[in-house]
Scaffold this active site. Structure first.
Site, PDB file in Angstrom:
ATOM      1  N   HIS B  60       0.459  -1.632  -0.161  1.00 22.10           N
ATOM      2  CA  HIS B  60       0.029  -0.343  -0.095  1.00 22.10           C
ATOM      3  C   HIS B  60       0.971   1.449   0.052  1.00 22.10           C
ATOM      4  O   HIS B  60       1.906   1.163   0.643  1.00 22.10           O
ATOM      5  CB  HIS B  60      -1.005  -0.070   0.987  1.00 22.10           C
ATOM      6  CG  HIS B  60      -0.506   0.136   2.195  1.00 22.10           C
ATOM      7  ND1 HIS B  60       0.008   1.416   3.486  1.00 22.10           N
ATOM      8  CD2 HIS B  60      -0.548  -1.074   3.348  1.00 22.10           C
ATOM      9  CE1 HIS B  60       0.474   1.265   4.515  1.00 22.10           C
ATOM     10  NE2 HIS B  60       0.478  -0.555   4.414  1.00 22.10           N
ATOM     11  N   ASP B 161       6.184   1.928   6.982  1.00 18.16           N
ATOM     12  CA  ASP B 161       4.567   1.687   7.092  1.00 18.16           C
ATOM     13  C   ASP B 161       3.795   2.217   6.027  1.00 18.16           C
ATOM     14  O   ASP B 161       3.261   3.194   6.716  1.00 18.16           O
ATOM     15  CB  ASP B 161       3.706   1.549   7.935  1.00 18.16           C
ATOM     16  CG  ASP B 161       2.346   0.633   8.174  1.00 18.16           C
ATOM     17  OD1 ASP B 161       1.783   0.394   6.682  1.00 18.16           O
ATOM     18  OD2 ASP B 161       2.161   0.719   9.104  1.00 18.16           O
ATOM     19  N   GLU B 190      -5.293   1.846   2.539  1.00 14.74           N
ATOM     20  CA  GLU B 190      -4.905  -0.095   3.183  1.00 14.74           C
ATOM     21  C   GLU B 190      -5.475   0.238   4.660  1.00 14.74           C
ATOM     22  O   GLU B 190      -5.889  -0.130   5.637  1.00 14.74           O
ATOM     23  CB  GLU B 190      -3.559  -0.184   3.276  1.00 14.74           C
ATOM     24  CG  GLU B 190      -3.152  -1.337   4.351  1.00 14.74           C
ATOM     25  CD  GLU B 190      -2.405  -1.227   5.620  1.00 14.74           C
ATOM     26  OE1 GLU B 190      -2.730  -2.980   5.286  1.00 14.74           O
ATOM     27  OE2 GLU B 190      -2.538  -0.508   5.201  1.00 14.74           O
ATOM     28  N   HIS B 299       3.646   2.805  13.566  1.00 12.17           N
ATOM     29  CA  HIS B 299       2.933   3.704  13.279  1.00 12.17           C
ATOM     30  C   HIS B 299       2.726   4.767  14.865  1.00 12.17           C
ATOM     31  O   HIS B 299       1.997   5.496  14.447  1.00 12.17           O
ATOM     32  CB  HIS B 299       0.982   3.271  13.904  1.00 12.17           C
ATOM     33  CG  HIS B 299       0.465   2.696  12.880  1.00 12.17           C
ATOM     34  ND1 HIS B 299      -0.863   2.412  12.832  1.00 12.17           N
ATOM     35  CD2 HIS B 299       1.055   2.018  11.425  1.00 12.17           C
ATOM     36  CE1 HIS B 299      -1.249   1.977  11.335  1.00 12.17           C
ATOM     37  NE2 HIS B 299      -0.209   1.477  10.834  1.00 12.17           N
TER      38      HIS B 299
END
Lengths: 348, 324
Positions: B60, B161, B190, B299
């Site tokens: 993604h 990420d 995503e 995250h």
């Protein structure tokens, strides 16, 4: 359009039981279908009007027919009914409300009076499991003559216009969208509007229980663009700080950029805003991201679609008295019409 | 390859606003592609044609961040998170908007664990009018991208990420020589629930789907029990709460990795999910597996990865493209 809004909002149609609403819509537009247009009902019960323009970009205009409601889950020896909610209803809005069954049977939501509540019950607040429905039956047998487990009922409400342009009724969510779509279809017929799009109008089922009607409809239509017409819960009067008001009743059609279920296509949103600027239609953006609607399923269905949502601000949504402002309703309608008359959006 | 990863990381693009990163990836991929398309939701689909199996390789492009929802009279900006942003990590950190406006994200109170309702962005504006010259409602902000080498082959920053997944796909695209019909998909949205990969998989209708995304590790204080270590090689996913990978595909992946001498670990992830979940149930269903890149502090503004794992992931991606 107000007469139709009234008729549609008063019609009986909780999720999974939209036949009566669909019938009204069919009767309303069957003689107003532009040449070549088709009107079909699919397996889920979605009503789909197709105004073909072969080979052109497919636009699906969408509003849901269903409303939040209730279902009988049990009948007690004393003739009272146990029930569950169909769709999201805050138990706070339920106490002592009038309800009506598909058959026309009337009832009332029974709650324990405040002076009989224990301290714990009072503190815990209203719970559906502590409520029942009184339909005037005194025994189970009596009740079973007029209802059954699985029977639907909804708020029993009146359509009332009050103040300066306010309307209150049940189910304005999303009969207002259905009324607008009917009017636009009639306009296309009467004014012989030629759209740049291959147009689909989908009146969907079961939005309130997870957008499953729109799932089937969009899988079949496979739209390039989708415009969802909705009502949106706003927090303009609850002492909310400005950043949590979502939007304000009477400040125009809400053109959002995202909700909890979908992030809308930016170019499509900008296109709609510029149309409103051009046509001098009053609009506002959403100031807080909340809620979800059919767009969540339409966007990621099949090979995906570019979606945008137009909403009409509503107070006390999902209750006996949704409240909207007629000016917002009119602005929402004007915006849908402007999109249909416009050229397919291009990137800036 | 670190240069490529860094370049991808320094192109902020949150879910639903992937235009910029798509352009960068498109330019990088075009010399090696037989066909490049963008679908209605914005997924970038890079095809390398072949007569064999139809394989969809997916990473993604989007990252977590914030959408601007409201600007008050004093020019303070309220936001709503896009995806699972770690509020503790973001607080008191620098942020940058899509048009390059810098600011800081601050909680109203310094005593409580920050909640999204009570944080705001300060771009130094004195009034609403001044703020609106730089920032519009609906614009996005992200925590400022960072990239720094630490000891060993470890790097810290954001957003690894899933720009590492994108970089791995791009590297594999350059190296691969395969008879299979390969679709390198750089998916959108995503981080808000795998919304992009489902329509992409519906359109492609692949025989096999392989996702490249980050996974957690079990080797840091407070980690959930997990047999994946940073630097232990790429991970072959068996299951996470959103997906049970197709067992025969998992076995085949392990077999090929062993044959090629690729260092891999077994991934059983106890939280989170990837695009594999939505690909698996798209259309008539797809056999899915995933190559995961171990990452600590996912995250947050200091995600950490080990270059060793990334190199192994590239090798495995190439090997699977050829041998599946």
């Amino acid at each position: 359009m107000r007469e139709l809004l009234k008729k549609l909002s008063l019609a009986f149609g909780p999720s999974g039981c939209e036949d009566k609403v669909r019938e009204i819509i069919e009767n309303e537009i069957k003689d107003k279908l532009p040449k070549g247009a088709t009107m079909t009902t699919d397996n889920t019960g979605n009503l789909i009007v197709h105004i073909p323009n072969e080979g052109k970009t497919k636009l699906m205009v969408n509003a849901h027919m269903d409303e939040v409601g209730f279902m009988v889950t049990g009948i007690l020896e004393n003739g009272m009914l146990k029930f569950g909610c169909v769709g999201g209803i805050d138990p706070v809005v339920l106490g002592s409300k009038r309800v009506i069954f598909e058959s026309g049977v009337k009832g009332n939501v029974a709650v324990k009076p405040v002076h009989l509540l224990t301290k714990e019950e009072y503190k815990a607040g209203p719970r559906v499991k502590n409520m029942s429905i009184d339909i005037g039956a005194t025994t189970k047998e009596e009740a079973e003559k007029i209802t059954f487990v699985g029977d639907y009922f909804t708020f029993d409400s009146d359509y009332i216009e009050y103040g300066e342009g306010f309307v209150k009724c049940k189910a304005l969510d999303d009969r207002l969208g259905c009324a607008i779509m009917c009017q636009v279809i009639k306009d296309i017929y009467e004014e012989n509007i030629k759209s740049d799009y291959d147009l689909y109008f989908a009146f969907t089922c079961r939005e309130e229980v997870g957008y499953s009607g729109a799932f089937g409809a969009s899988m079949k239509i496979k739209p390039d663009y989708a415009l969802v017409i909705e009502s949106k819960a706003v927090g303009d009067i609850y002492g909310s700080p400005d950043e949590k008001k979502v939007s304000i009743l009477g400040d125009g059609v809400i053109i959002s950029f995202a909700d909890r279920g979908a992030i809308y296509d930016r170019d499509f949103v900008r296109h709609i805003m510029s149309l409103c600027d051009k046509e001098k239609i009053k609009y506002q953006t959403n100031k807080y991201i909340s809620g979800g609607n059919d767009s969540a399923n339409i966007q990621k269905n099949a090979s995906g679609a570019k979606v945008s949502v137009l909403s009409c601000a509503s107070r006390y949504i999902h209750s006996q008295s949704d409240v909207i402002h007629l000016e917002d309703f009119e602005n929402t309608y004007q915006t849908v019409l402007a999109v249909i008359k416009s050229a397919v959006p291009t990137k800036e | 390859m670190t240069e490529l990863i860094k370049r991808l990381m320094f192109t902020p693009s949150v879910s639903g606003r992937e235009d910029k990163i798509r352009e960068v990836i498109k330019n990088e991929a075009s010399p090696y592609a037989d066909e490049i398309t963008t679908d209605p939701m914005g997924n970038l689909i890079v095809r390398k044609k072949g007569n064999g199996k139809k394989i969809m390789l997916c990473a993604h492009m989007d990252e977590i961040g914030f959408f601007v929802t409201f600007i008050d009279d004093s020019g303070n900006i309220r936001v709503s998170p896009v995806g699972g942003v770690n509020a503790i990590s973001a607080s008191y950190g620098e942020v940058v908007s899509e048009n390059g406006t810098y600011g800081v994200i601050v909680p109203e109170s310094s005593n409580d664990v920050p909640k999204w309702e009570s944080v705001y962005i300060d771009i130094g504006a004195k009034t609403k009018k001044q703020a609106e010259k730089k920032v519009q409602i609906g614009d996005f902000f992200v925590p400022v991208p960072k990239f720094r080498k630490l000891q060993n082959q470890r790097y810290v920053g954001r957003p690894f990420d899933d720009r590492v997944g994108c970089a791995i796909l791009l590297e594999a695209l350059k190296e691969v020589k395969s008879d299979n019909d390969l679709y390198f998909v750089f998916s959108v949205q995503e981080e808000v629930g795998g919304r992009g990969s489902r329509p992409a998989a519906f359109g492609i209708a692949p025989d096999i789907g392989i996702v490249l995304d980050v996974t957690a590790t079990g080797d840091k204080p407070g980690s959930k029990p997990m047999d994946v270590k940073l630097g232990g090689g790429c991970a072959i996913k068996i299951k996470d709460p959103s997906t049970i990978c197709s067992p025969d595909l998992v076995s085949k992946m392990r077999e090929i990795a062993t044959e090629e001498g690729i260092k891999f670990q077994n991934e059983m992830l106890l939280f989170g999910g990837t695009d594999a979940a939505s690909m698996q149930v798209a259309g008539k269903g797809v056999k899915v597996g995933a190559i995961s890149i171990p990452s600590a502090y996912i995250h947050s503004s200091c995600e950490m990865i080990d270059m060793v794992d990334i190199k192994e992931a590239v090798k495995l991606t190439v090997a699977l493209s050829n041998k599946l």
